[in-house]
Scaffold this active site. Structure first.
Site, mmCIF file in Angstrom:
data_model
loop_
_atom_site.group_PDB
_atom_site.id
_atom_site.type_symbol
_atom_site.label_atom_id
_atom_site.label_comp_id
_atom_site.label_asym_id
_atom_site.label_seq_id
_atom_site.Cartn_x
_atom_site.Cartn_y
_atom_site.Cartn_z
ATOM 1 N N TYR A 128 41.612 -53.098 68.744
ATOM 2 C CA TYR A 128 41.692 -52.822 70.182
ATOM 3 C C TYR A 128 41.362 -51.372 70.535
ATOM 4 O O TYR A 128 41.557 -50.960 71.669
ATOM 5 C CB TYR A 128 43.043 -53.315 70.721
ATOM 6 C CG TYR A 128 43.028 -54.825 70.708
ATOM 7 C CD1 TYR A 128 42.622 -55.533 71.818
ATOM 8 C CD2 TYR A 128 43.281 -55.521 69.527
ATOM 9 C CE1 TYR A 128 42.502 -56.907 71.788
ATOM 10 C CE2 TYR A 128 43.166 -56.900 69.475
ATOM 11 C CZ TYR A 128 42.772 -57.588 70.615
ATOM 12 O OH TYR A 128 42.632 -58.966 70.564
ATOM 13 N N GLN A 138 61.866 -40.374 71.139
ATOM 14 C CA GLN A 138 61.734 -41.754 71.595
ATOM 15 C C GLN A 138 62.329 -42.753 70.616
ATOM 16 O O GLN A 138 62.293 -43.964 70.869
ATOM 17 C CB GLN A 138 60.252 -42.076 71.832
ATOM 18 C CG GLN A 138 59.613 -41.256 72.932
ATOM 19 C CD GLN A 138 58.112 -41.497 73.062
ATOM 20 O OE1 GLN A 138 57.533 -42.327 72.359
ATOM 21 N NE2 GLN A 138 57.473 -40.766 73.961
ATOM 22 N N HIS A 179 56.317 -42.596 69.827
ATOM 23 C CA HIS A 179 55.399 -43.729 69.614
ATOM 24 C C HIS A 179 55.846 -44.629 68.453
ATOM 25 O O HIS A 179 55.087 -44.894 67.519
ATOM 26 C CB HIS A 179 53.966 -43.232 69.393
ATOM 27 C CG HIS A 179 53.368 -42.554 70.567
ATOM 28 N ND1 HIS A 179 52.037 -42.216 70.645
ATOM 29 C CD2 HIS A 179 53.912 -42.123 71.742
ATOM 30 C CE1 HIS A 179 51.797 -41.618 71.795
ATOM 31 N NE2 HIS A 179 52.924 -41.550 72.480
ATOM 32 N N TYR A 184 45.618 -35.388 77.673
ATOM 33 C CA TYR A 184 46.441 -34.720 78.684
ATOM 34 C C TYR A 184 45.816 -33.413 79.157
ATOM 35 O O TYR A 184 46.133 -32.919 80.229
ATOM 36 C CB TYR A 184 47.859 -34.494 78.147
ATOM 37 C CG TYR A 184 48.639 -35.782 78.027
ATOM 38 C CD1 TYR A 184 48.988 -36.517 79.156
ATOM 39 C CD2 TYR A 184 49.015 -36.273 76.785
ATOM 40 C CE1 TYR A 184 49.683 -37.709 79.051
ATOM 41 C CE2 TYR A 184 49.724 -37.465 76.665
ATOM 42 C CZ TYR A 184 50.049 -38.173 77.804
ATOM 43 O OH TYR A 184 50.743 -39.364 77.700
ATOM 44 N N GLU A 219 47.172 -50.202 79.081
ATOM 45 C CA GLU A 219 46.418 -51.443 78.914
ATOM 46 C C GLU A 219 47.308 -52.673 78.851
ATOM 47 O O GLU A 219 48.443 -52.633 78.367
ATOM 48 C CB GLU A 219 45.604 -51.391 77.618
ATOM 49 C CG GLU A 219 44.504 -50.342 77.596
ATOM 50 C CD GLU A 219 43.710 -50.325 76.309
ATOM 51 O OE1 GLU A 219 42.708 -49.587 76.250
ATOM 52 O OE2 GLU A 219 44.071 -51.061 75.356
#
Length: 392
Positions: free
Chosen positions: A272, A103, A169, A283, A262
Site C-alpha cells: 500500500y 503513543q 506508530h 511536516y 487513508e
C-alpha cells in the site's frame, strides 16, 4: 467514575443551540461538574441521542462487547476494565507490563468469537523488551467469578521482532475474520522505511491464527517472500480496522503525514505504498517518495487532505440507523469529530458527513453494539464512553 448522563443531540448542522438548562438539576451530584450544557445539531438524515455511559477513564483506547451485554475497555496506561450495568469495574488483575510511553501502552481489545464458551480475550500493547518496545498481542482467559475480575493463562501470540526506543506508530487494531483468523495492524514505528522491509513486522497488516500460528493461506506462509505473519505491507500507522461485509474483507484507516490519511482495503500480498507514495507531504512541506502513485503499489479507497488523524473504524451494519447501513464510521483525533463515509451499494465512498465536531474531544475508537447503537471512546485523561442512539 461511571456516570451515565443522557441528552438529545442533533448532529450535522453548524447552528448550535444551547438546551436544557435544567440538566444539572437532574444529573447525579457526582457528575455535576462534568457537563453544564448540551448542544443540538441536525444530521443529513437522523437525529441522535448521546449518553455518557462512563467517564474517568485514563485515555481509553479499545472496547469490545461481551455476549452477556457487558463491555470491556482498555486504558492506555495499562488497565482493563469491565462496564456492566452502567458501572465500571476495578482494574482487571493479571494484565502484563506495557511500555506506556508516548503513543504506546495498552491498546486494542477483542473478545474471541467463541467467548461464550472459551472466555478468551485478545489485546494488543506496546511490549517492552531488548532495544525498547514493539507491538505485541496476547490472549488470556477472563475470569469473572466475583467482584475482582482477572486474567488467567496470559500468552503472547504475536510479538514484533525488532523493538526500538521510538514511542510512536504502534498501530494497533485487532479484527477477527469470519474464518476465525486474527488481523493485527502495526505502524511503521516512526521509522518509515521499515514499512517497505519485508523482513520487518512494522508497517504491516499481520494475520495469524488465534494460537499465533501461521494460516496456511497467508500470502507467504513459508517466509519466502516476506515474514510469514504478514498479510500486506506499506502502511504508515493504521489505528482503525473493521471486517466489512460490503467488500467482503478487512478495511482500515491509517494516519498520513501532513495530509494523506487513508482508507484501505488490504488484500493478501499487496503493498500500500508508504513511504514510496502518499497523498500527503512531510511536516516540513516536502514531497514524499515518488508522489501519489507508482507501479505495483495500491491506491487507497479514499484519502483526507488535510488530515483528520483517523482512529477507530466501524462498518455500520446495525438496525438502529438504517439510513447509515453499509457506511463507514470513523473517529477523528485531530478535529474531535465523527466522520460518516457514505457508500453506494458497491461499497464506493461517495460522500462524507462530519458530525459532533468538538462536542466530546478526541475520538479514539468507534464500535457498533449488538443493538445497533454506536459507542465512542474519547482519548482524554478523563476519557469517556459515549453511546449514540436514535432519538425519539
Amino acid at each position: 467514575m461511571c456516570c451515565p448522563r443522557r441528552w438529545t443531540v442533533y448532529i450535522g448542522s453548524m447552528n448550535k443551540i444551547n438546551v436544557f438548562a435544567s440538566l444539572l438539576a437532574t444529573a447525579p451530584l457526582a457528575c455535576s461538574s462534568a457537563l453544564a450544557q448540551s448542544a443540538a445539531f441536525q444530521t443529513e438524515a437522523v437525529p441522535i441521542e448521546a449518553e455518557v455511559v462512563a467517564d474517568g477513564l485514563q485515555n481509553p483506547w479499545g472496547l469490545d462487547f461481551l455476549p452477556d451485554g457487558d463491555a470491556i475497555v482498555t486504558e492506555r496506561s495499562g488497565q482493563i476494565r469491565l462496564v456492566s450495568g452502567g458501572k465500571l469495574s476495578e482494574p482487571v488483575a493479571g494484565v502484563p507490563k506495557v511500555a506506556a510511553r508516548g503513543q504506546g501502552g495498552l491498546l486494542d481489545i477483542a473478545a474471541a468469537p467463541d467467548f461464550a464458551s472459551s472466555n478468551l480475550v485478545f489485546f494488543s500493547f506496546s511490549e517492552p523488551g531488548k532495544g525498547g518496545a514493539g507491538t505485541a498481542v496476547a490472549r488470556a482467559k477472563l475470569v469473572r467469578d466475583g467482584s475482582s475480575p482477572r486474567l488467567d493463562d496470559v500468552e503472547v501470540i504475536f510479538s514484533m521482532a525488532k523493538k526500538t526506543s521510538v514511542t510512536r506508530h504502534f498501530g494497533s487494531r485487532l479484527v477477527f475474520a469470519p474464518d476465525g483468523t486474527l488481523f493485527v495492524t502495526t505502524g511503521d514505528r516512526g521509522q518509515k522505511d521499515r514499512a517497505q522491509d519485508m523482513q520487518d513486522h512494522a508497517g504491516s497488516i499481520i494475520r495469524v491464527n488465534t494460537d499465533g500460528s501461521i494460516p496456511a493461506d497467508n500470502p507467504s506462509p513459508d517466509g519466502a517472500r516476506h515474514l510469514p505473519e504478514i498479510w500486506s505491507k506499506g502502511h504508515r500507522n493504521p489505528q482503525g480496522a473493521t471486517w466489512d461485509p460490503v467488500l467482503g474483507g478487512l478495511v482500515t484507516v491509517e494516519h498520513g503525514d501532513r495530509g494523506g490519511d487513508e482508507v484501505n482495503h488490504p488484500q493478501a500480498g499487496k503493498n500500500y505504498g508508504w513511504p514510496v507514495i502518499s497523498y500527503g507531504v512531510t511536516y516540513s512541506g516536502k514531497k514524499i517518495g515518488r508522489g501519489t502513485e507508482a507501479e505495483g503499489l495500491e491506491q487507497p479507497l479514499f484519502y483526507w487532505d488535510p488530515s483528520i488523524a483517523p482512529s477507530g473504524l466501524a462498518s455500520y451494519q446495525g438496525d438502529m440507523f438504517p439510513e447509515w447501513k453499509g457506511d463507514l464510521i470513523v473517529g477523528s483525533l485531530k478535529f474531535a469529530l465523527v466522520s460518516r463515509l457514505d457508500r453506494d451499494e458497491a461499497g464506493k465512498i461517495v460522500n462524507e458527513e462530519r458530525m459532533l465536531e468538538g462536542e466530546f474531544g478526541r475520538i479514539r475508537d468507534v464500535n457498533v453494539a449488538p443493538d445497533g447503537s454506536i459507542w465512542l471512546l474519547t482519548d482524554e485523561e478523563d476519557g469517556q464512553i459515549v453511546r449514540l442512539s436514535r432519538a425519539d
